[in-house]
Write a protein that holds these residues in place. Sequence first.
Motif, PDB file in Angstrom:
ATOM      1  N   MET A 140       1.351  -0.866  -0.292  1.00 53.44           N
ATOM      2  CA  MET A 140      -0.198  -0.230   0.181  1.00 53.44           C
ATOM      3  C   MET A 140       0.974   1.480   0.305  1.00 53.44           C
ATOM      4  SD  MET A 140      -3.067   1.768   2.418  1.00 53.44           S
ATOM      5  CE  MET A 140      -3.065   0.557   3.414  1.00 53.44           C
ATOM      6  N   SER A 141       0.875   2.101  -1.144  1.00 54.80           N
ATOM      7  CA  SER A 141       1.792   3.038  -0.843  1.00 54.80           C
ATOM      8  C   SER A 141       0.740   4.080  -1.055  1.00 54.80           C
ATOM      9  CB  SER A 141       2.051   3.020  -2.520  1.00 54.80           C
ATOM     10  OG  SER A 141       0.841   3.713  -3.502  1.00 54.80           O
ATOM     11  N   THR A 142       1.308   5.475  -0.159  1.00 54.01           N
ATOM     12  CA  THR A 142       1.094   6.386   0.208  1.00 54.01           C
ATOM     13  C   THR A 142       1.626   7.439  -0.942  1.00 54.01           C
ATOM     14  OG1 THR A 142       3.214   7.810   1.402  1.00 54.01           O
ATOM     15  CG2 THR A 142       0.369   6.895   2.686  1.00 54.01           C
ATOM     16  N   GLU A 143       0.544   8.572  -1.720  1.00 53.92           N
ATOM     17  CA  GLU A 143       0.561   9.602  -2.844  1.00 53.92           C
ATOM     18  C   GLU A 143       1.580  10.724  -2.379  1.00 53.92           C
ATOM     19  OE1 GLU A 143      -1.148  11.159  -6.539  1.00 53.92           O
ATOM     20  OE2 GLU A 143      -1.508   9.555  -5.695  1.00 53.92           O
ATOM     21  N   ILE A 144       2.978  10.380  -2.643  1.00 54.05           N
ATOM     22  CA  ILE A 144       3.869  11.939  -2.578  1.00 54.05           C
ATOM     23  C   ILE A 144       3.075  12.698  -3.387  1.00 54.05           C
ATOM     24  CG2 ILE A 144       6.086  12.278  -2.850  1.00 54.05           C
ATOM     25  CD1 ILE A 144       7.012   9.665  -2.535  1.00 54.05           C
ATOM     26  N   THR A 145       2.892  14.296  -2.949  1.00 55.64           N
ATOM     27  CA  THR A 145       3.109  15.064  -3.191  1.00 55.64           C
ATOM     28  C   THR A 145       3.867  16.728  -3.327  1.00 55.64           C
ATOM     29  OG1 THR A 145       1.557  15.948  -1.446  1.00 55.64           O
ATOM     30  CG2 THR A 145       0.009  15.100  -2.774  1.00 55.64           C
ATOM     31  N   ILE A 146       5.110  16.208  -4.729  1.00 59.15           N
ATOM     32  CA  ILE A 146       5.762  17.147  -3.992  1.00 59.15           C
ATOM     33  C   ILE A 146       5.258  18.091  -5.787  1.00 59.15           C
ATOM     34  CG2 ILE A 146       7.863  18.169  -5.040  1.00 59.15           C
ATOM     35  CD1 ILE A 146       8.245  14.696  -4.272  1.00 59.15           C
ATOM     36  N   PRO A 147       4.750  19.425  -5.622  1.00 65.52           N
ATOM     37  CA  PRO A 147       4.290  20.145  -6.132  1.00 65.52           C
ATOM     38  C   PRO A 147       5.305  20.863  -7.195  1.00 65.52           C
ATOM     39  CG  PRO A 147       5.015  21.645  -3.755  1.00 65.52           C
ATOM     40  CD  PRO A 147       4.857  20.430  -3.882  1.00 65.52           C
ATOM     41  N   ASP A 148       4.553  20.623  -8.738  1.00 69.72           N
ATOM     42  CA  ASP A 148       5.843  21.378  -9.906  1.00 69.72           C
ATOM     43  C   ASP A 148       6.847  22.357 -10.401  1.00 69.72           C
ATOM     44  OD1 ASP A 148       4.103  19.055 -10.605  1.00 69.72           O
ATOM     45  OD2 ASP A 148       2.963  20.145 -12.206  1.00 69.72           O
ATOM     46  N   GLU A 149       6.293  22.694  -9.384  1.00 76.69           N
ATOM     47  CA  GLU A 149       7.208  24.510  -8.903  1.00 76.69           C
ATOM     48  C   GLU A 149       8.155  24.098  -8.627  1.00 76.69           C
ATOM     49  OE1 GLU A 149       3.700  24.578  -7.889  1.00 76.69           O
ATOM     50  OE2 GLU A 149       2.827  25.265 -10.082  1.00 76.69           O
ATOM     51  N   ILE A 150       8.418  23.436  -7.308  1.00 77.54           N
ATOM     52  CA  ILE A 150       9.460  22.519  -6.817  1.00 77.54           C
ATOM     53  C   ILE A 150      10.283  22.035  -7.769  1.00 77.54           C
ATOM     54  CG2 ILE A 150      10.695  21.051  -4.478  1.00 77.54           C
ATOM     55  CD1 ILE A 150       8.386  22.217  -2.628  1.00 77.54           C
ATOM     56  N   ILE A 151       9.649  21.240  -8.342  1.00 79.54           N
ATOM     57  CA  ILE A 151      10.905  20.344  -9.172  1.00 79.54           C
ATOM     58  C   ILE A 151      11.048  20.725 -10.340  1.00 79.54           C
ATOM     59  CG2 ILE A 151      10.724  17.870 -11.198  1.00 79.54           C
ATOM     60  CD1 ILE A 151       8.287  16.658  -9.225  1.00 79.54           C
ATOM     61  N   THR A 152      10.755  21.974 -11.098  1.00 82.75           N
ATOM     62  CA  THR A 152      10.481  22.222 -12.536  1.00 82.75           C
ATOM     63  C   THR A 152      12.029  23.366 -11.984  1.00 82.75           C
ATOM     64  OG1 THR A 152       8.987  22.877 -12.975  1.00 82.75           O
ATOM     65  CG2 THR A 152       9.913  24.130 -14.038  1.00 82.75           C
ATOM     66  N   ASN A 153      12.217  24.176 -10.324  1.00 85.02           N
ATOM     67  CA  ASN A 153      12.875  25.315 -10.044  1.00 85.02           C
ATOM     68  C   ASN A 153      14.238  23.706  -9.930  1.00 85.02           C
ATOM     69  OD1 ASN A 153      11.374  26.963  -9.977  1.00 85.02           O
ATOM     70  ND2 ASN A 153      10.330  26.660  -7.911  1.00 85.02           N
ATOM     71  N   LYS A 154      14.142  22.314 -10.120  1.00 81.94           N
ATOM     72  CA  LYS A 154      15.569  21.604  -9.513  1.00 81.94           C
ATOM     73  C   LYS A 154      16.290  21.075 -11.286  1.00 81.94           C
ATOM     74  CE  LYS A 154      14.405  20.817  -4.866  1.00 81.94           C
ATOM     75  NZ  LYS A 154      14.960  21.450  -3.966  1.00 81.94           N
ATOM     76  N   ILE A 155      15.227  22.095 -12.229  1.00 85.34           N
ATOM     77  CA  ILE A 155      15.321  21.262 -13.773  1.00 85.34           C
ATOM     78  C   ILE A 155      16.665  22.558 -14.056  1.00 85.34           C
ATOM     79  CG2 ILE A 155      15.395  20.636 -15.659  1.00 85.34           C
ATOM     80  CD1 ILE A 155      12.769  18.991 -14.738  1.00 85.34           C
ATOM     81  N   TYR A 156      17.988  21.591 -14.678  1.00 90.16           N
ATOM     82  CA  TYR A 156      19.040  23.527 -15.068  1.00 90.16           C
ATOM     83  C   TYR A 156      19.460  22.795 -16.341  1.00 90.16           C
ATOM     84  CZ  TYR A 156      19.455  24.148 -10.144  1.00 90.16           C
ATOM     85  OH  TYR A 156      19.252  24.328  -8.795  1.00 90.16           O
ATOM     86  N   LEU A 157      19.644  23.925 -17.390  1.00 89.99           N
ATOM     87  CA  LEU A 157      20.317  23.555 -18.593  1.00 89.99           C
ATOM     88  C   LEU A 157      21.748  24.067 -18.664  1.00 89.99           C
ATOM     89  CD1 LEU A 157      19.140  23.426 -21.417  1.00 89.99           C
ATOM     90  CD2 LEU A 157      19.587  25.560 -21.844  1.00 89.99           C
ATOM     91  N   ILE A 158      22.428  22.292 -18.846  1.00 90.89           N
ATOM     92  CA  ILE A 158      23.999  21.959 -18.489  1.00 90.89           C
ATOM     93  C   ILE A 158      24.446  21.341 -19.658  1.00 90.89           C
ATOM     94  CG2 ILE A 158      25.370  21.515 -17.229  1.00 90.89           C
ATOM     95  CD1 ILE A 158      23.808  21.716 -14.403  1.00 90.89           C
ATOM     96  N   ARG A 159      25.110  22.088 -20.768  1.00 91.18           N
ATOM     97  CA  ARG A 159      25.541  21.563 -21.874  1.00 91.18           C
ATOM     98  C   ARG A 159      25.009  20.936 -22.532  1.00 91.18           C
ATOM     99  NH1 ARG A 159      29.774  16.378 -19.796  1.00 91.18           N
ATOM    100  NH2 ARG A 159      30.556  17.466 -17.984  1.00 91.18           N
ATOM    101  N   GLU A 160      23.169  22.242 -22.606  1.00 87.26           N
ATOM    102  CA  GLU A 160      22.513  21.990 -23.775  1.00 87.26           C
ATOM    103  C   GLU A 160      21.164  21.130 -23.455  1.00 87.26           C
ATOM    104  OE1 GLU A 160      22.129  24.888 -26.202  1.00 87.26           O
ATOM    105  OE2 GLU A 160      23.878  24.874 -25.098  1.00 87.26           O
ATOM    106  N   GLN A 161      21.272  20.363 -22.281  1.00 87.29           N
ATOM    107  CA  GLN A 161      20.542  19.145 -21.812  1.00 87.29           C
ATOM    108  C   GLN A 161      19.648  19.697 -20.732  1.00 87.29           C
ATOM    109  OE1 GLN A 161      22.293  15.606 -22.361  1.00 87.29           O
ATOM    110  NE2 GLN A 161      23.609  16.476 -22.520  1.00 87.29           N
TER     111      GLN A 161
END
Length: 176
Positions: free
Chosen positions: A1-22
């Motif tokens: 039985m898993s409990t759904e993890i709620t992480i707002p999209d903004e938190i994840i989006t703010n942790k995505i960087y563009l490095i080496r064009e990726q």
Amino acid sequence: MSTEITIPDEIITNKIYLIREQKVMLDRDLASLYGVETRVLKQAVRRNEKRFPEDFMFEMTKEELETWRSQFATSNEDKKGLRYAPFCFTEQGVTMLSCVLNSERAIEVNIRIIRVFTKIRKMLTDNLSLKLDIEEIKKKVSNQSKNIELVFQYLDELIDKKDNEKPRTKVGYKKD
């Protein structure tokens, strides 16, 4: 039985960087989301190096790290996890991490992250599609302007031709 993890999209989006064009996520950010220490995450990756080719994961160079730090003006607190060059994971690398970490949380967090990557890709695609549509409209408008110009040019020629003609004799009934 898993409990759904709620992480707002903004938190994840703010942790995505563009490095080496990726678009990538750093090891320390992923470790934080997965609820493990960065060293544990790196250890798991090193034990499974074959699963992480260069297009899945790469290590930041010292120059990239310095550039990255200066771009984001990281505080001393923020630099804690960045004493060493971090691993940078592409979308495929993030997917592979769930296999390596193999915990319920890793799988659920992974699903959230992949959904955010997909949203970003869709937004970029929609944006590109919109730009192409605008360019097509500009071309049509440009062609219409040329066509209208041509019509006026023909009208001017007809007017000039009419002005240079001899007056025509009138046809019809005569009034007495």
